[in-house]
Design a protein around this motif. Structure first.
Motif, PDB file in Angstrom:
ATOM      1  N   VAL A  80       0.815  -1.181   0.045  1.00 47.91           N
ATOM      2  CA  VAL A  80       0.036  -0.020  -0.087  1.00 47.91           C
ATOM      3  C   VAL A  80       0.888   1.246  -0.138  1.00 47.91           C
ATOM      4  CG1 VAL A  80      -1.822   1.175   1.128  1.00 47.91           C
ATOM      5  CG2 VAL A  80      -1.799  -1.187   1.462  1.00 47.91           C
ATOM      6  N   VAL A  81       0.487   2.096  -0.891  1.00 46.16           N
ATOM      7  CA  VAL A  81       1.157   3.550  -0.900  1.00 46.16           C
ATOM      8  C   VAL A  81       0.300   4.652  -0.499  1.00 46.16           C
ATOM      9  CG1 VAL A  81       2.665   5.004  -2.467  1.00 46.16           C
ATOM     10  CG2 VAL A  81       2.646   2.711  -2.659  1.00 46.16           C
ATOM     11  N   HIS A  82       0.960   5.485   0.327  1.00 45.76           N
ATOM     12  CA  HIS A  82       0.025   6.632   0.971  1.00 45.76           C
ATOM     13  C   HIS A  82       0.574   7.931   0.603  1.00 45.76           C
ATOM     14  CE1 HIS A  82      -2.879   4.512   3.330  1.00 45.76           C
ATOM     15  NE2 HIS A  82      -1.945   3.452   3.722  1.00 45.76           N
ATOM     16  N   ASP A  83      -0.277   9.023   0.413  1.00 43.33           N
ATOM     17  CA  ASP A  83       0.257  10.124   0.508  1.00 43.33           C
ATOM     18  C   ASP A  83      -0.556  11.025   1.438  1.00 43.33           C
ATOM     19  OD1 ASP A  83       1.104  12.909   0.112  1.00 43.33           O
ATOM     20  OD2 ASP A  83       0.246  13.145  -2.060  1.00 43.33           O
ATOM     21  N   GLY A  84      -0.328  10.877   2.465  1.00 36.94           N
ATOM     22  CA  GLY A  84      -1.125  11.308   3.630  1.00 36.94           C
ATOM     23  C   GLY A  84      -2.325  10.481   3.841  1.00 36.94           C
ATOM     24  N   GLU A  85      -3.443  10.908   3.672  1.00 40.42           N
ATOM     25  CA  GLU A  85      -4.706   9.997   3.827  1.00 40.42           C
ATOM     26  C   GLU A  85      -4.905   9.432   2.505  1.00 40.42           C
ATOM     27  OE1 GLU A  85      -6.257   9.236   6.896  1.00 40.42           O
ATOM     28  OE2 GLU A  85      -4.695  10.525   7.697  1.00 40.42           O
ATOM     29  N   ARG A  86      -4.408  10.019   1.349  1.00 41.74           N
ATOM     30  CA  ARG A  86      -4.732   9.287   0.315  1.00 41.74           C
ATOM     31  C   ARG A  86      -4.063   8.156   0.029  1.00 41.74           C
ATOM     32  NH1 ARG A  86      -4.698  12.766  -5.635  1.00 41.74           N
ATOM     33  NH2 ARG A  86      -5.728  11.278  -6.968  1.00 41.74           N
ATOM     34  N   VAL A  87      -4.755   7.225  -0.542  1.00 41.11           N
ATOM     35  CA  VAL A  87      -4.178   5.837  -0.859  1.00 41.11           C
ATOM     36  C   VAL A  87      -3.726   6.019  -2.387  1.00 41.11           C
ATOM     37  CG1 VAL A  87      -4.664   3.453  -1.387  1.00 41.11           C
ATOM     38  CG2 VAL A  87      -5.380   4.526   0.474  1.00 41.11           C
ATOM     39  N   ILE A  88      -2.556   5.777  -2.923  1.00 38.40           N
ATOM     40  CA  ILE A  88      -2.004   6.074  -4.062  1.00 38.40           C
ATOM     41  C   ILE A  88      -2.014   4.644  -4.934  1.00 38.40           C
ATOM     42  CG2 ILE A  88      -0.265   6.709  -5.552  1.00 38.40           C
ATOM     43  CD1 ILE A  88      -1.726   8.925  -3.777  1.00 38.40           C
ATOM     44  N   ALA A  89      -1.822   3.472  -4.063  1.00 42.13           N
ATOM     45  CA  ALA A  89      -1.790   2.399  -4.475  1.00 42.13           C
ATOM     46  C   ALA A  89      -2.101   1.130  -3.412  1.00 42.13           C
ATOM     47  CB  ALA A  89      -0.472   1.942  -5.136  1.00 42.13           C
ATOM     48  N   ASP A  90      -2.811   0.109  -3.915  1.00 41.86           N
ATOM     49  CA  ASP A  90      -3.043  -0.917  -3.015  1.00 41.86           C
ATOM     50  C   ASP A  90      -3.145  -2.226  -4.108  1.00 41.86           C
ATOM     51  OD1 ASP A  90      -4.363  -2.607  -1.303  1.00 41.86           O
ATOM     52  OD2 ASP A  90      -5.530  -1.175  -0.552  1.00 41.86           O
ATOM     53  N   SER A  91      -2.144  -3.080  -3.716  1.00 43.94           N
ATOM     54  CA  SER A  91      -2.082  -4.083  -4.338  1.00 43.94           C
ATOM     55  C   SER A  91      -1.849  -5.459  -3.438  1.00 43.94           C
ATOM     56  CB  SER A  91      -1.098  -4.145  -5.497  1.00 43.94           C
ATOM     57  OG  SER A  91      -0.821  -5.177  -6.415  1.00 43.94           O
ATOM     58  N   PRO A 148       1.164  -3.367 -10.404  1.00 41.96           N
ATOM     59  CA  PRO A 148       0.359  -3.131 -11.786  1.00 41.96           C
ATOM     60  C   PRO A 148      -0.530  -1.813 -11.734  1.00 41.96           C
ATOM     61  CG  PRO A 148       0.032  -5.263 -10.844  1.00 41.96           C
ATOM     62  CD  PRO A 148       0.684  -4.485  -9.860  1.00 41.96           C
ATOM     63  N   ARG A 149      -0.565  -1.363 -13.037  1.00 39.62           N
ATOM     64  CA  ARG A 149      -1.255   0.122 -13.192  1.00 39.62           C
ATOM     65  C   ARG A 149      -2.659  -0.104 -12.603  1.00 39.62           C
ATOM     66  NH1 ARG A 149       1.112   4.530 -15.716  1.00 39.62           N
ATOM     67  NH2 ARG A 149       3.415   3.989 -16.225  1.00 39.62           N
ATOM     68  N   GLU A 150      -3.408  -1.050 -12.717  1.00 39.65           N
ATOM     69  CA  GLU A 150      -4.739  -1.287 -12.380  1.00 39.65           C
ATOM     70  C   GLU A 150      -5.109  -1.254 -10.788  1.00 39.65           C
ATOM     71  OE1 GLU A 150      -3.526  -5.761 -13.213  1.00 39.65           O
ATOM     72  OE2 GLU A 150      -3.134  -3.564 -14.069  1.00 39.65           O
ATOM     73  N   ASP A 151      -3.891  -1.338 -10.085  1.00 43.44           N
ATOM     74  CA  ASP A 151      -3.782  -0.893  -8.865  1.00 43.44           C
ATOM     75  C   ASP A 151      -3.354   0.265  -8.149  1.00 43.44           C
ATOM     76  OD1 ASP A 151      -4.801  -3.681  -8.606  1.00 43.44           O
ATOM     77  OD2 ASP A 151      -2.809  -4.649  -8.050  1.00 43.44           O
ATOM     78  N   VAL A 152      -3.254   1.357  -9.099  1.00 40.02           N
ATOM     79  CA  VAL A 152      -2.412   2.425  -8.867  1.00 40.02           C
ATOM     80  C   VAL A 152      -3.657   3.590  -9.313  1.00 40.02           C
ATOM     81  CG1 VAL A 152      -0.778   4.301  -9.287  1.00 40.02           C
ATOM     82  CG2 VAL A 152      -0.200   1.587  -9.398  1.00 40.02           C
ATOM     83  N   ASP A 153      -3.614   4.481  -8.446  1.00 39.87           N
ATOM     84  CA  ASP A 153      -4.573   5.713  -8.849  1.00 39.87           C
ATOM     85  C   ASP A 153      -3.678   6.526  -9.623  1.00 39.87           C
ATOM     86  OD1 ASP A 153      -6.080   8.035  -9.028  1.00 39.87           O
ATOM     87  OD2 ASP A 153      -6.118   8.351  -6.776  1.00 39.87           O
ATOM     88  N   GLU A 154      -3.837   6.529 -10.895  1.00 41.75           N
ATOM     89  CA  GLU A 154      -3.014   7.200 -11.817  1.00 41.75           C
ATOM     90  C   GLU A 154      -3.347   8.657 -11.951  1.00 41.75           C
ATOM     91  OE1 GLU A 154      -1.236   5.475 -15.559  1.00 41.75           O
ATOM     92  OE2 GLU A 154      -2.591   3.705 -15.194  1.00 41.75           O
ATOM     93  N   SER A 155      -4.305   9.167 -11.444  1.00 43.03           N
ATOM     94  CA  SER A 155      -4.526  10.399 -11.453  1.00 43.03           C
ATOM     95  C   SER A 155      -3.871  11.277 -10.367  1.00 43.03           C
ATOM     96  CB  SER A 155      -6.147  10.798 -10.966  1.00 43.03           C
ATOM     97  OG  SER A 155      -6.534  10.332  -9.660  1.00 43.03           O
ATOM     98  N   ALA A 156      -3.089  10.345  -9.329  1.00 44.35           N
ATOM     99  CA  ALA A 156      -2.212  11.125  -8.556  1.00 44.35           C
ATOM    100  C   ALA A 156      -0.870  11.194  -8.986  1.00 44.35           C
ATOM    101  CB  ALA A 156      -2.243  10.170  -7.283  1.00 44.35           C
ATOM    102  N   LEU A 157      -0.492  10.615 -10.110  1.00 45.45           N
ATOM    103  CA  LEU A 157       0.843  10.695 -10.634  1.00 45.45           C
ATOM    104  C   LEU A 157       0.982  11.838 -11.761  1.00 45.45           C
ATOM    105  CD1 LEU A 157       1.328   7.070 -11.517  1.00 45.45           C
ATOM    106  CD2 LEU A 157       1.819   8.152  -9.374  1.00 45.45           C
ATOM    107  N   THR A 158       1.811  12.769 -11.558  1.00 47.43           N
ATOM    108  CA  THR A 158       2.123  13.744 -12.572  1.00 47.43           C
ATOM    109  C   THR A 158       3.630  13.420 -13.355  1.00 47.43           C
ATOM    110  OG1 THR A 158       1.237  15.298 -11.076  1.00 47.43           O
ATOM    111  CG2 THR A 158       2.602  16.190 -12.819  1.00 47.43           C
ATOM    112  N   PRO A 159       3.358  13.156 -14.608  1.00 50.04           N
ATOM    113  CA  PRO A 159       4.687  12.970 -15.328  1.00 50.04           C
ATOM    114  C   PRO A 159       5.687  14.148 -15.283  1.00 50.04           C
ATOM    115  CG  PRO A 159       2.744  12.327 -16.654  1.00 50.04           C
ATOM    116  CD  PRO A 159       2.361  12.909 -15.425  1.00 50.04           C
TER     117      PRO A 159
END
Length: 287
Positions: A161-172, A190-201
Motif C-alpha cells: 500500500v502506498v499513501h500520500d497522507g490520507e490518500r491511497v495511491i496504490a493498493d495491491s 500493476p497500473r490497475e492497482d494504482v490511482d494514476e490521477s495522483a501521478l504527474t509525469p
C-alpha cells in the motif's frame, strides 16, 4: 561486482570470510568470452574475441582489447601520460578514422606491475568518445556488461500500500519484486492497482543498461516519488509499464510494515567512466 554494493565495491553489503582483512582496493580481470567490436567514424576500429574485462572498485567494467586487434593507423600518440593508482603509468592516444579525430580516445597501461599481466599490450577505449560498442552485431548501450549483474523478478501475494497522507495511491495484493545485483529489493505495482490521477509525469529520466529507460512521476509535493520502465528491456519485461515507488519520498507499506530506503541505493546518473544519459539511448534508437 564492483559497482554499488557488490563484493568489490566501496560499499559492499557483505564481506569476505577471511582471517586477515583484504586490501582496501581489489581489482579483478577476467576474459569476457564474447566477441566485442568498437565503431568510430563509420569504421570498425577494433574487433576481438580476446577481450579482458577489468572490474575496479566504484567503476563499471572496462573492456581491454589486444593491441593486435585494433585497426592499424587509427591511434596516434601517446599525446599525454597519467598515473593510475594501482596500474602505474598510463598513455593516452588520439583516434582518427572516417575523417574524424578525437583526443584522449584510448589508453594503455605501459608500466604494469608484475601481478597485472592480463592487461599487457591491451587498449581500452573511452566509451563516450566512440560511436558504439558491440557484442557480435548488437550495440551495447551504457557500458560493458557485468556478467555478475542480474535481475530476478518474482510475483508475490504480499500486500503493498502506498499513501500520500490520507490518500491511497496504490493498493495491491499482487505486486512484483525485482531483485537486482547490488540493490535492495524494489517493488513494482500493476497500473490497475494504482490511482494514476495522483501521478504527474515529469521530464526526468534515467537510463539503466540492464533495464532500459525509466520515466518519473511526482506525487503531490513529492518529487520523483515513482517511476516506470515504459519500454523495459526484454530481459525484465515483467515490470514493463508497472509503477515503483521511492520509500524515502512517499509512504510505502509492505504487509503493514513501512519500508525505508536501504543505504547506498541511490541511482547514479553519471558513472566515472561514462555518463548514462537518456538522450544517448533515444538518439541511437537502442532496443
Amino acid at each position: 561486482m564492483s559497482w554499488q554494493q557488490g563484493p568489490l565495491g566501496g560499499r559492499a553489503v557483505g564481506r569476505f570470510l577471511v582471517e586477515q582483512p583484504l586490501p582496501e582496493r581489489l581489482l579483478f580481470a577476467e576474459p569476457a568470452r564474447r566477441r566485442m567490436r568498437v565503431r568510430f567514424g563509420d569504421e570498425w576500429v577494433a574487433d576481438s574475441e580476446d577481450v579482458v574485462l577489468l572490474h575496479e572498485p566504484g567503476r563499471y567494467p572496462v573492456a581491454y582489447f589486444p593491441r593486435a586487434d585494433v585497426k592499424d593507423g587509427v591511434l596516434s600518440g601517446p599525446e599525454r601520460t597519467t598515473r593510475h593508482r594501482d596500474l602505474g603509468e598510463t598513455a593516452w592516444f588520439s583516434m582518427t578514422a572516417g575523417g574524424r579525430t578525437v583526443e584522449r580516445a584510448a589508453w594503455q597501461h605501459t608500466a604494469l606491475p608484475g601481478h597485472a599481466g592480463e592487461l599487457v599490450d591491451r587498449i581500452a577505449f573511452a566509451w563516450r568518445a566512440m560511436d558504439g560498442f558491440y557484442e557480435e552485431d548488437e550495440r551495447i548501450v551504457g557500458h560493458a556488461a557485468d556478467p555478475y549483474h542480474r535481475n530476478d523478478i518474482r510475483a508475490t501475494s504480499r500486500h503493498l500500500v502506498v499513501h500520500d497522507g490520507e490518500r491511497v495511491i496504490a493498493d495491491s495484493h499482487h505486486p512484483f519484486v525485482l531483485y537486482e545485483s547490488g540493490f535492495a529489493p524494489r517493488w513494482y505495482v500493476p497500473r490497475e492497482d494504482v490511482d494514476e490521477s495522483a501521478l504527474t509525469p515529469t521530464e526526468k529520466q534515467t537510463f539503466c543498461p540492464y533495464k532500459g529507460l525509466a520515466s518519473y512521476y511526482d506525487i503531490g509535493e513529492h518529487k520523483g516519488a515513482a517511476w516506470s520502465y515504459l519500454d523495459a528491456w526484454p530481459e525484465v519485461r515483467r515490470v514493463r509499464g508497472l509503477i515503483s515507488f521511492e520509500p524515502d519520498e512517499i509512504e510505502v507499506h509492505l504487509d503493514g510494515r513501512r519500508l525505508q530506503l536501504a543505504p547506498g541505493q541511490s541511482v547514479t546518473a553519471h558513472g566515472i567512466d561514462r555518463g548514462l544519459d537518456p538522450e544517448e539511448i533515444q538518439a541511437h534508437g537502442a532496443k
